[in-house]
Design a protein around this motif. Sequence first.
Motif, PDB file in Angstrom:
ATOM      1  N   SER A  93     -23.987   1.635  33.195  1.00  0.00           N
ATOM      2  CA  SER A  93     -24.844   0.466  33.380  1.00  0.00           C
ATOM      3  C   SER A  93     -24.591  -0.067  34.785  1.00  0.00           C
ATOM      4  CB  SER A  93     -24.529  -0.612  32.326  1.00  0.00           C
ATOM      5  OG  SER A  93     -23.216  -1.100  32.497  1.00  0.00           O
ATOM      6  N   PRO A  94     -25.469  -0.951  35.281  1.00  0.00           N
ATOM      7  CA  PRO A  94     -25.287  -1.448  36.651  1.00  0.00           C
ATOM      8  C   PRO A  94     -23.928  -2.114  36.838  1.00  0.00           C
ATOM      9  CG  PRO A  94     -27.450  -2.043  35.803  1.00  0.00           C
ATOM     10  CD  PRO A  94     -26.680  -1.482  34.651  1.00  0.00           C
ATOM     11  N   GLU A  95     -23.312  -1.846  37.973  1.00  0.00           N
ATOM     12  CA  GLU A  95     -22.022  -2.453  38.301  1.00  0.00           C
ATOM     13  C   GLU A  95     -22.221  -3.530  39.355  1.00  0.00           C
ATOM     14  OE1 GLU A  95     -17.879  -1.086  40.432  1.00  0.00           O
ATOM     15  OE2 GLU A  95     -18.725   0.241  38.888  1.00  0.00           O
ATOM     16  N   GLN A  96     -21.718  -4.715  39.074  1.00  0.00           N
ATOM     17  CA  GLN A  96     -21.775  -5.822  40.027  1.00  0.00           C
ATOM     18  C   GLN A  96     -20.410  -6.485  40.085  1.00  0.00           C
ATOM     19  OE1 GLN A  96     -25.008  -8.216  38.416  1.00  0.00           O
ATOM     20  NE2 GLN A  96     -26.417  -7.452  39.963  1.00  0.00           N
ATOM     21  N   PHE A  97     -19.981  -6.837  41.265  1.00  0.00           N
ATOM     22  CA  PHE A  97     -18.691  -7.499  41.453  1.00  0.00           C
ATOM     23  C   PHE A  97     -17.557  -6.710  40.806  1.00  0.00           C
ATOM     24  CE2 PHE A  97     -22.033 -10.789  41.219  1.00  0.00           C
ATOM     25  CZ  PHE A  97     -21.975 -11.249  42.530  1.00  0.00           C
ATOM     26  N   GLY A  98     -17.640  -5.379  40.946  1.00  0.00           N
ATOM     27  CA  GLY A  98     -16.558  -4.532  40.491  1.00  0.00           C
ATOM     28  C   GLY A  98     -16.461  -4.340  38.999  1.00  0.00           C
ATOM     29  N   SER A  99     -17.512  -4.675  38.251  1.00  0.00           N
ATOM     30  CA  SER A  99     -17.449  -4.584  36.790  1.00  0.00           C
ATOM     31  C   SER A  99     -18.842  -4.372  36.209  1.00  0.00           C
ATOM     32  CB  SER A  99     -16.832  -5.869  36.223  1.00  0.00           C
ATOM     33  OG  SER A  99     -16.908  -5.907  34.821  1.00  0.00           O
ATOM     34  N   ARG A 100     -18.883  -3.786  35.019  1.00  0.00           N
ATOM     35  CA  ARG A 100     -20.136  -3.616  34.285  1.00  0.00           C
ATOM     36  C   ARG A 100     -20.302  -4.703  33.210  1.00  0.00           C
ATOM     37  NH1 ARG A 100     -21.700   1.495  35.882  1.00  0.00           N
ATOM     38  NH2 ARG A 100     -19.962   2.719  36.705  1.00  0.00           N
ATOM     39  N   THR A 101     -19.384  -5.622  33.156  1.00  0.00           N
ATOM     40  CA  THR A 101     -19.410  -6.649  32.128  1.00  0.00           C
ATOM     41  C   THR A 101     -20.643  -7.537  32.244  1.00  0.00           C
ATOM     42  OG1 THR A 101     -17.979  -8.257  31.003  1.00  0.00           O
ATOM     43  CG2 THR A 101     -18.168  -8.457  33.385  1.00  0.00           C
ATOM     44  N   VAL A 102     -21.109  -8.043  31.119  1.00  0.00           N
ATOM     45  CA  VAL A 102     -22.276  -8.921  31.078  1.00  0.00           C
ATOM     46  C   VAL A 102     -21.837 -10.309  30.613  1.00  0.00           C
ATOM     47  CG1 VAL A 102     -24.472  -9.382  29.925  1.00  0.00           C
ATOM     48  CG2 VAL A 102     -23.915  -7.058  30.652  1.00  0.00           C
ATOM     49  N   VAL A 103     -22.085 -11.313  31.443  1.00  0.00           N
ATOM     50  CA  VAL A 103     -21.875 -12.713  31.069  1.00  0.00           C
ATOM     51  C   VAL A 103     -23.265 -13.331  30.941  1.00  0.00           C
ATOM     52  CG1 VAL A 103     -20.839 -14.926  31.701  1.00  0.00           C
ATOM     53  CG2 VAL A 103     -19.671 -12.784  32.286  1.00  0.00           C
ATOM     54  N   VAL A 104     -23.743 -13.453  29.725  1.00  0.00           N
ATOM     55  CA  VAL A 104     -25.146 -13.800  29.485  1.00  0.00           C
ATOM     56  C   VAL A 104     -25.522 -15.130  30.129  1.00  0.00           C
ATOM     57  CG1 VAL A 104     -26.851 -14.331  27.695  1.00  0.00           C
ATOM     58  CG2 VAL A 104     -25.240 -12.440  27.364  1.00  0.00           C
ATOM     59  N   ARG A 105     -24.643 -16.127  30.045  1.00  0.00           N
ATOM     60  CA  ARG A 105     -25.008 -17.466  30.535  1.00  0.00           C
ATOM     61  C   ARG A 105     -25.195 -17.513  32.049  1.00  0.00           C
ATOM     62  NH1 ARG A 105     -20.931 -20.318  32.914  1.00  0.00           N
ATOM     63  NH2 ARG A 105     -18.798 -19.529  32.652  1.00  0.00           N
ATOM     64  N   GLU A 106     -24.635 -16.533  32.786  1.00  0.00           N
ATOM     65  CA  GLU A 106     -24.790 -16.541  34.240  1.00  0.00           C
ATOM     66  C   GLU A 106     -26.173 -16.073  34.675  1.00  0.00           C
ATOM     67  OE1 GLU A 106     -20.109 -15.855  35.493  1.00  0.00           O
ATOM     68  OE2 GLU A 106     -21.514 -14.179  35.594  1.00  0.00           O
ATOM     69  N   LYS A 107     -26.869 -15.353  33.807  1.00  0.00           N
ATOM     70  CA  LYS A 107     -28.253 -14.937  34.047  1.00  0.00           C
ATOM     71  C   LYS A 107     -28.422 -14.178  35.358  1.00  0.00           C
ATOM     72  CE  LYS A 107     -30.170 -18.668  31.227  1.00  0.00           C
ATOM     73  NZ  LYS A 107     -31.086 -19.833  31.164  1.00  0.00           N
ATOM     74  N   LEU A 108     -27.447 -13.315  35.663  1.00  0.00           N
ATOM     75  CA  LEU A 108     -27.599 -12.456  36.832  1.00  0.00           C
ATOM     76  C   LEU A 108     -28.687 -11.425  36.563  1.00  0.00           C
ATOM     77  CD1 LEU A 108     -23.852 -11.847  37.772  1.00  0.00           C
ATOM     78  CD2 LEU A 108     -25.451 -13.448  38.820  1.00  0.00           C
ATOM     79  N   GLU A 109     -29.418 -11.055  37.573  1.00  0.00           N
ATOM     80  CA  GLU A 109     -30.548 -10.136  37.401  1.00  0.00           C
ATOM     81  C   GLU A 109     -30.072  -8.818  36.799  1.00  0.00           C
ATOM     82  OE1 GLU A 109     -34.178  -8.104  39.991  1.00  0.00           O
ATOM     83  OE2 GLU A 109     -32.744  -9.465  40.941  1.00  0.00           O
ATOM     84  N   GLY A 110     -30.737  -8.400  35.719  1.00  0.00           N
ATOM     85  CA  GLY A 110     -30.416  -7.145  35.068  1.00  0.00           C
ATOM     86  C   GLY A 110     -29.139  -7.163  34.261  1.00  0.00           C
ATOM     87  N   ARG A 111     -28.590  -8.371  33.975  1.00  0.00           N
ATOM     88  CA  ARG A 111     -27.305  -8.450  33.285  1.00  0.00           C
ATOM     89  C   ARG A 111     -27.441  -9.271  32.011  1.00  0.00           C
ATOM     90  NH1 ARG A 111     -24.334  -4.723  34.865  1.00  0.00           N
ATOM     91  NH2 ARG A 111     -22.411  -5.841  34.516  1.00  0.00           N
ATOM     92  N   GLY A 112     -28.358  -8.885  31.144  1.00  0.00           N
ATOM     93  CA  GLY A 112     -28.580  -9.628  29.917  1.00  0.00           C
ATOM     94  C   GLY A 112     -28.091  -8.880  28.695  1.00  0.00           C
ATOM     95  N   PRO A 113     -28.278  -9.457  27.506  1.00  0.00           N
ATOM     96  CA  PRO A 113     -27.891  -8.783  26.273  1.00  0.00           C
ATOM     97  C   PRO A 113     -28.763  -7.558  26.003  1.00  0.00           C
ATOM     98  CG  PRO A 113     -29.094 -10.804  25.790  1.00  0.00           C
ATOM     99  CD  PRO A 113     -28.871 -10.789  27.264  1.00  0.00           C
ATOM    100  N   ILE A 114     -28.272  -6.679  25.147  1.00  0.00           N
ATOM    101  CA  ILE A 114     -29.007  -5.472  24.769  1.00  0.00           C
ATOM    102  C   ILE A 114     -30.222  -5.848  23.932  1.00  0.00           C
ATOM    103  CG2 ILE A 114     -28.854  -3.344  23.415  1.00  0.00           C
ATOM    104  CD1 ILE A 114     -27.377  -3.207  26.055  1.00  0.00           C
ATOM    105  N   LYS A 115     -31.339  -5.153  24.175  1.00  0.00           N
ATOM    106  CA  LYS A 115     -32.582  -5.397  23.446  1.00  0.00           C
ATOM    107  C   LYS A 115     -33.026  -4.128  22.728  1.00  0.00           C
ATOM    108  CE  LYS A 115     -34.884  -6.318  27.167  1.00  0.00           C
ATOM    109  NZ  LYS A 115     -33.818  -5.919  28.094  1.00  0.00           N
TER     110      LYS A 115
END
Length: 317
Positions: A123-145
């Motif tokens: 999955s996309p890597e941002q800031f050295g991690s693939r983790t998703v923090v939903v509340r931050e609403k970073l582009e392309g970093r949401g929950p699974i659909k």
Amino acid sequence: MSWLEVIHPGVQSSVQDSGRRGYRHHGLAAGGALDLISFTWANKLLNNPRHAACLEIMLGGFRAIAHGSLQIAITGARTSVAVNGEPVELWRTLNLNDGDELTISHSVHNRLIYLAVAGGLDSPEQFGSRTVVVREKLEGRGPIKAGDKLVPREPQRKVPSREVPAHQRSDFSSEVVIGLIPGYQYTQFQRSDILRLTTSSYTVSDQSDRMGFRLQGKALDCPPPGIISEGIAHGSVQIPGDGQPIVLLNDGQTIGGYPKPGVVPILDCSRLAQQLPGDRVRFELCDLATAQNQRRLFELHYQNTRWCQNGQALEWL
């Protein structure tokens, strides 16, 4: 190429690894798997890299179809798992063939289930991690659909059948005891309130999520007044004006102005994160050296053990 097609993501599913490092001063939460223990075992079963991304499924209700052959592992909360309607066990490797339907039922006992694939999820890597923090609403970093593809980072390679030994699986059936390392404003709390905090039993509030767990029980009588906002560590225990503790978890804010008697060790945060509203929790004082040694042993076990040939136990290198 092999992949899983998500048919139903459940209550909430997200890609998580071990979290981001070095970005809290920018206001970004560390994120990462709430239950580090179950997450780590899912990767260990498949010989994945220590920080490989998995799927964190909250409360189950997940369904997916395999496209091509995949090897997976499922750990965490007690729930029912089936492949093409046939029950399968958790805490072990599982082979999926093209067209197989994987179903993870809703969990009624615990909160979090981890699904790992051999090689880790891509999955996309941002800031050295693939983790998703939903509340931050970073582009392309949401929950699974529904309709999303869960693609392994590496071509599938099968490992022998393996199962986590029963005595090494997390026990979620009893009251959880979590350590409290004294720190922050510990000395500003009245002795009677520290005794109340560490001798009382609390229940998990329904206002608990990846940011933090609110606990309900005997309120502290005289917590110190609010402080100037300061940096907050993972596991910090905030005491707001109502005297009820809040344990901050992976997606918690990076600064705050509530007084804090101390911090809960990461491994204990993992046990806490599995609890549902109404489950009981108790604090006990612990020292920093003990918490550090427990974490070191946990990491050394991952790095310096290998699976025995029968796949039923591990041996130290």
